[in-house]
Design a protein around this motif. Structure first.
Motif, mmCIF file in Angstrom:
data_model
loop_
_atom_site.group_PDB
_atom_site.id
_atom_site.type_symbol
_atom_site.label_atom_id
_atom_site.label_comp_id
_atom_site.label_asym_id
_atom_site.label_seq_id
_atom_site.Cartn_x
_atom_site.Cartn_y
_atom_site.Cartn_z
ATOM 1 N N ARG A 1 3.088 -3.489 -8.724
ATOM 2 C CA ARG A 1 4.042 -2.728 -9.780
ATOM 3 C C ARG A 1 3.352 -2.374 -10.970
ATOM 4 N NH1 ARG A 1 9.406 -2.907 -9.098
ATOM 5 N NH2 ARG A 1 9.503 -4.914 -7.872
ATOM 6 N N ALA A 2 2.709 -3.441 -11.761
ATOM 7 C CA ALA A 2 2.004 -3.115 -12.905
ATOM 8 C C ALA A 2 0.848 -1.961 -12.724
ATOM 9 C CB ALA A 2 1.314 -4.356 -13.555
ATOM 10 N N SER A 3 0.160 -1.959 -11.650
ATOM 11 C CA SER A 3 -0.944 -1.083 -11.399
ATOM 12 C C SER A 3 -0.590 0.250 -11.350
ATOM 13 C CB SER A 3 -1.991 -1.538 -10.435
ATOM 14 O OG SER A 3 -1.178 -1.541 -8.965
ATOM 15 N N ILE A 4 0.681 0.486 -10.459
ATOM 16 C CA ILE A 4 1.312 1.777 -10.137
ATOM 17 C C ILE A 4 1.655 2.412 -11.705
ATOM 18 C CG2 ILE A 4 3.429 3.002 -9.378
ATOM 19 C CD1 ILE A 4 3.235 0.805 -6.934
ATOM 20 N N TYR A 5 2.183 1.632 -12.533
ATOM 21 C CA TYR A 5 2.738 2.251 -13.907
ATOM 22 C C TYR A 5 1.312 2.540 -14.734
ATOM 23 C CZ TYR A 5 7.560 1.761 -13.569
ATOM 24 O OH TYR A 5 8.863 2.013 -12.968
ATOM 25 N N ARG A 6 0.371 1.636 -14.644
ATOM 26 C CA ARG A 6 -1.035 1.723 -15.398
ATOM 27 C C ARG A 6 -1.403 3.069 -14.912
ATOM 28 N NH1 ARG A 6 -4.892 -1.876 -13.010
ATOM 29 N NH2 ARG A 6 -4.953 -0.359 -11.432
ATOM 30 N N HIS B 1 1.092 -1.167 0.100
ATOM 31 C CA HIS B 1 -0.071 0.093 -0.144
ATOM 32 C C HIS B 1 0.762 1.421 0.006
ATOM 33 C CE1 HIS B 1 -4.151 1.526 1.850
ATOM 34 N NE2 HIS B 1 -3.551 2.639 0.825
ATOM 35 N N GLU B 2 2.120 1.004 0.721
ATOM 36 C CA GLU B 2 3.146 2.143 0.887
ATOM 37 C C GLU B 2 3.345 2.505 -0.585
ATOM 38 O OE1 GLU B 2 7.307 3.129 2.927
ATOM 39 O OE2 GLU B 2 5.931 1.943 3.782
ATOM 40 N N ALA B 3 3.830 1.589 -1.463
ATOM 41 C CA ALA B 3 4.164 1.537 -2.819
ATOM 42 C C ALA B 3 3.263 2.406 -3.710
ATOM 43 C CB ALA B 3 4.645 0.242 -3.379
ATOM 44 N N VAL B 4 2.090 2.174 -3.430
ATOM 45 C CA VAL B 4 0.788 2.537 -4.073
ATOM 46 C C VAL B 4 0.655 4.042 -3.978
ATOM 47 C CG1 VAL B 4 -1.532 2.459 -4.423
ATOM 48 C CG2 VAL B 4 -0.470 0.319 -4.515
ATOM 49 N N LEU B 5 0.913 4.333 -2.909
ATOM 50 C CA LEU B 5 0.727 5.857 -2.277
ATOM 51 C C LEU B 5 1.945 6.533 -2.645
ATOM 52 C CD1 LEU B 5 -0.381 5.625 1.457
ATOM 53 C CD2 LEU B 5 -1.966 5.991 -0.833
ATOM 54 N N TYR B 6 3.273 6.049 -2.963
ATOM 55 C CA TYR B 6 4.106 6.677 -3.453
ATOM 56 C C TYR B 6 3.687 7.033 -4.954
ATOM 57 C CZ TYR B 6 7.373 6.846 0.347
ATOM 58 O OH TYR B 6 8.100 7.115 1.500
ATOM 59 N N GLY B 7 3.414 5.894 -5.814
ATOM 60 C CA GLY B 7 3.106 6.150 -6.946
ATOM 61 C C GLY B 7 2.002 7.213 -7.286
ATOM 62 N N LYS B 8 0.951 7.367 -6.221
ATOM 63 C CA LYS B 8 0.012 8.281 -6.476
ATOM 64 C C LYS B 8 0.556 9.933 -6.305
ATOM 65 C CE LYS B 8 -4.232 5.922 -5.130
ATOM 66 N NZ LYS B 8 -5.080 5.538 -4.076
ATOM 67 N N ALA C 1 8.446 4.390 -5.133
ATOM 68 C CA ALA C 1 7.573 3.186 -5.300
ATOM 69 C C ALA C 1 8.126 2.006 -5.540
ATOM 70 C CB ALA C 1 6.331 3.534 -6.454
ATOM 71 N N ARG C 2 8.943 2.235 -6.661
ATOM 72 C CA ARG C 2 9.803 0.902 -6.985
ATOM 73 C C ARG C 2 10.923 0.514 -5.928
ATOM 74 N NH1 ARG C 2 10.637 3.862 -11.618
ATOM 75 N NH2 ARG C 2 12.907 4.365 -11.061
ATOM 76 N N ALA C 3 11.154 1.338 -5.257
ATOM 77 C CA ALA C 3 12.345 0.983 -4.156
ATOM 78 C C ALA C 3 11.579 0.286 -3.180
ATOM 79 C CB ALA C 3 13.019 2.398 -3.643
ATOM 80 N N THR C 4 10.327 0.848 -2.926
ATOM 81 C CA THR C 4 9.562 0.118 -1.611
ATOM 82 C C THR C 4 9.195 -1.129 -2.023
ATOM 83 O OG1 THR C 4 8.546 2.338 -0.992
ATOM 84 C CG2 THR C 4 7.322 0.217 -0.207
#
Length: 591
Positions: free
Chosen positions: A413-418, A377-384, A391-394
């Protein structure tokens, strides 16, 4: 023939079974097959386990190991008929169900019930499959006789409900249940509860409420009846349902589950002050019930009263931390409760647009079972936040414990880029993962959906079929492929089969209900389409569903109602392309 280790226990168990006699009417056995000795009338035959019989059982079990369930079921069904052994009939039934061959399963269930007519499971399986196959002739009479002759009427009613629930036509199911329960409805509250549920499933909320009240009249103390009065009454007469629930609670003040249900329904209707008032009353009765603090925070969060919600959650966290210190580890749920509260604080921070605050709350979660969820979830928030590097590092820092977690990391990972508009990179991530984990249906499904967005329909269809082959119970794959055919107005017979399978797997899924409704629209069954689309829209008042429901109402000449639904959809999503295209095609201008 070499016998694998996993087959041996089954064979030995079946061999042992033949040392026990079973009651069943004798039928001739093929020559040189098995030796059946009929004892005194009323006593079961004794069957000798011959080499031929052992060989046939082995063939069936090996066929099942290789996934050839139909062959296994056919062989076992033949052995059951030859030996009169109901356990082999049951095994044949299980094999046919594993292969999803309902016609063969029905044959096996009937044979099982014939060989063991006193076995309620065997009889129920036979009746249930007959019902699911639409063979309802005599079903109501059979169920009525079973209830009439049963010593435990309530248990017989429960069994009847279980059988009728297998029927796909819920209106016909209600009719069957009506007739089956006719002899007990005057005295059985349970029968009225069953009819209330069946009426609701059949799309008759008014009758569902009436049946709930009849059950309550027979058993005024029944919490089940009170719960249905509230649940079903909210659809028909909300004010009366809520008032009657308060009246019941005044006489039964300790019915905590019903109180919490009322809080939930009041909240769902936007009656936040009333819900909080009820919670306040509950807290005054049981001040040591600290879970009510959390519930009160949830209501405030739903009401958009975020500061009040955060204050309550922080108080709740403090109390739970004190419990954790005072009680030995493992003897309290305090750690998990604190984590739940922090997750709600994360949601509130996200709604307020405070993503960095949400990340800090995620990092404070120390519940081991939630750490993986918190990190992804933390990675997703960095993506936002647009920080794809963080996000990648997390995600790179996560050490997945198993294949499932590896899959989740890839999908995240794919959803963050999408979501960042970089669909091509998301596709490349999923393609690489598909090569690395080739038999993972979740990866193939997400890859197929992205390729569909890119207009690569053939690749999408191929991947959906592969998902179905790998995971025959994946309702989303059946629905996605079926809906695509419906939307393109092609392959409609196959679309029907796909959507029927999806509906069988997940009958209350709003997206599947929408797809089925849209299929019925395409086939010009507008009344049928209306039923499914209304059910979908009740759960998911999204613009896409509003577009479909509105157009169906339009074709039924209910123009004002169609415009109202479209207006609601536009309010929810002003830029929805499906809705805009529908209005433009029909030449409709909304005020």
């Amino acid at each position: 023939m070499r016998i694998s280790a996993s087959v041996l226990p089954v064979v030995l168990a079946l061999a042992a079974a033949h040392e026990t006699a079973w009651a069943a009417p004798p039928v001739p056995a093929p020559a040189d097959s098995v030796e059946t000795i009929q004892l005194r009338p009323g006593e079961p035959p004794v069957v000798s386990l011959t080499p031929d019989l052992l060989y046939r059982i082995l063939v069936a079990e090996l066929s099942a190991q290789q996934g050839q369930y139909d062959d296994a079921a056919q062989e076992l069904l033949g052995v059951a008929r030859d030996t009169l052994d109901p356990r082999l009939g049951q095994r044949a039934f299980q094999m046919a169900m594993s292969g999803r061959n309902l016609a063969l399963a029905l044959q096996a269930a009937r044979e099982w019930a014939r060989l063991d007519p006193e076995n309620p499971e065997a009889v129920a399986a036979s009746l249930a499959l007959s019902a699911s196959s639409g063979q309802t002739d005599g079903l109501a009479r059979t169920l009525a006789r079973r209830i009439e002759s049963a010593d435990d009427k309530d248990q017989a009613v429960v069994q009847a409900v279980g059988i009728v629930s297998k029927m796909t036509d819920k209106r016909l199911a209600l009719d069957v249940l009506d007739k089956a329960l006719a002899g007990v409805v005057k005295t059985s509250a349970l029968a009225h509860l069953a009819l209330a549920d069946a009426s609701w499933a059949a799309g008759e909320p008014r009758r569902a409420v009436d049946e709930a009240y009849r059950a309550q009249a027979l058993d005024p103390d029944s919490p089940d009846a009170a719960q249905r009065v509230l649940e079903y009454g909210l659809r028909v007469e909300p004010r009366q349902a809520i008032g009657d629930t308060y009246a019941y609670l005044a006489k039964h003040p300790n019915q905590r589950s019903l109180q919490l249900l009322l809080v939930s329904r009041l909240t769902g209707q936007g009656q936040f002050d009333e819900a909080l008032k009820l919670l306040g009353s509950m807290r005054s009765q049981t001040p040591e019930d600290f879970d009510l603090l959390y519930t009160e925070a949830e209501v405030n969060a739903r009401a958009g009263r975020y500061e009040a919600a955060k204050a309550l959650l922080n108080e709740y966290i403090t109390i739970q931390q004190q419990r954790r210190k005072a009680i030995a580890d493992g003897a309290t749920s305090a750690q998990a409760d604190v984590s739940d509260a922090r997750l709600l604080l994360v949601q509130i921070a996200e709604r307020q647009g405070e993503l960095k605050e949400a990340i800090q709350e995620l990092r404070s979660i120390d519940e081991p079972n939630l750490r993986f969820q918190a990190q992804t979830h933390e990675a997703v928030l960095y993506g936002k936040l647009g920080d794809l590097a963080r996000a990648r590092a997390t995600l790179d820092a996560i050490k997945p414990a198993d294949r499932r977690e590896r899959t989740v990391v890839v999908l995240t990972r794919a959803s963050i880029y999408r979501d960042a508009g970089r669909t091509d990179q998301a596709v490349e991530i999923l393609k690489a993962a598909d090569l690395d984990m080739p038999d993972t249906p979740e990866i193939k499904y997400e890859l197929g959906m992205l390729l569909h967005q890119q207009g690569k329909t053939a690749e999408f269809e191929s991947l959906m079929r592969r998902v179905i082959a790998l995971d025959p119970d994946n309702a989303n794959a059946y629905n996605s492929l079926g809906y695509t055919y419906v939307e393109d107005n092609r392959n409609l017979p196959e679309a029907r089969d796909l959507l029927e399978r999806a509906l069988d797997l997940d009958p209350d899924n709003a997206y599947i209900l929408d797809s089925v409704g849209w299929y019925l629209f395409r086939t010009q069954d507008y009344q049928g389409a209306l039923e499914y689309l209304r059910r979908s829209y009740d759960q998911l008042p999204a613009a896409d569903v509003a577009a479909h429901l509105g157009e169906t109402l339009w074709m039924l000449k209910r123009r004002d109602e169609a415009k109202r639904i479209w207006s609601e959809g536009r309010k929810a999503d002003p830029d929805n392309e499906a809705l805009k295209a529908t209005l433009q095609r029909l030449g409709v201008t909304l005020p």
